[in-house]
Design an enzyme around this catalytic site. Structure first.
Site, PDB file in Angstrom:
ATOM      1  N   THR A 119      45.271 -57.249  36.122  1.00  9.69           N
ATOM      2  CA  THR A 119      44.558 -58.327  35.595  1.00  9.69           C
ATOM      3  C   THR A 119      44.835 -59.661  36.394  1.00  9.69           C
ATOM      4  O   THR A 119      43.897 -60.331  36.236  1.00  9.69           O
ATOM      5  CB  THR A 119      45.246 -58.648  34.046  1.00  9.69           C
ATOM      6  OG1 THR A 119      46.739 -58.801  33.995  1.00  9.69           O
ATOM      7  CG2 THR A 119      44.977 -57.714  32.975  1.00  9.69           C
ATOM      8  N   CYS A 120      46.177 -59.911  36.952  1.00  8.20           N
ATOM      9  CA  CYS A 120      46.267 -61.203  37.687  1.00  8.20           C
ATOM     10  C   CYS A 120      45.307 -61.344  38.737  1.00  8.20           C
ATOM     11  O   CYS A 120      44.696 -62.702  39.075  1.00  8.20           O
ATOM     12  CB  CYS A 120      47.651 -61.223  38.273  1.00  8.20           C
ATOM     13  SG  CYS A 120      48.874 -61.232  36.829  1.00  8.20           S
ATOM     14  N   VAL A 121      44.619 -60.367  39.478  1.00 10.41           N
ATOM     15  CA  VAL A 121      43.996 -60.478  40.534  1.00 10.41           C
ATOM     16  C   VAL A 121      42.375 -59.680  39.978  1.00 10.41           C
ATOM     17  O   VAL A 121      41.429 -59.877  40.972  1.00 10.41           O
ATOM     18  CB  VAL A 121      44.268 -59.776  41.819  1.00 10.41           C
ATOM     19  CG1 VAL A 121      45.577 -60.423  42.180  1.00 10.41           C
ATOM     20  CG2 VAL A 121      44.814 -58.231  41.706  1.00 10.41           C
TER      21      VAL A 121
END
Length: 151
Positions: A119-121
């Site tokens: 999710t972070c990227v």
């Protein structure tokens, strides 16, 4: 005493600004993103990044585009929550999502496998499903799963 008046005036000004911005679609969107995310086929094709086994012309990627475009508002919010960690898009939609949503082919996966994400990227690892129906079913199951079970 003069400083109390200045603080009160500042707080009042910020409160009024917040009320002005949060009224209506434009202000609410500026503060918290688009709460009813929408996109077109062109948006998905232009503002996502197929990589590592997918291209813009790959059958698996095009099935993914079709599934995304067929989603209703609730499914779109769930998809965004799953892939980005947030159920809304920034003002301007997919064009302003940074980093871009990247779709890569999940290796050693079959029709029985599920998509997974970083999710972070905004990184979606998507198996090459044989049909649009299987893709839709697996993607919906993954987006409705809570927790970190599908990596």
């Amino acid at each position: 005493m003069g400083s109390s008046k200045a603080i009160l005036a500042t707080v009042t000004a910020w409160a009024e600004l917040y009320c002005l911005l949060s009224r209506g679609r434009v202000g609410g969107t500026l503060l918290s993103g688009d709460q009813c995310p929408s996109w077109t086929r062109e948006d998905v094709l232009n503002y996502t990044e197929p990589k590592l086994g997918y291209t813009r012309d790959s059958p698996g990627f095009l099935r993914f585009v079709d599934v995304l475009c067929d989603m209703d508002a609730t499914d779109r919010k769930s998809f965004l929550q799953f892939t980005t960690g947030c159920s809304s898009l920034p003002p301007g939609g997919l064009a302003n999502l940074h980093p871009r949503l990247t779709i890569v082919r999940k290796v050693d996966a079959s029709d029985g496998s599920y998509p997974s994400v970083n999710t972070c990227v905004h990184y979606l690892k998507l198996p090459e499903y044989s049909t649009k129906e299987i893709l839709k079913e697996r993607l919906q199951a993954a987006t409705n799963e809570k927790g970190f079970h599908l990596n």
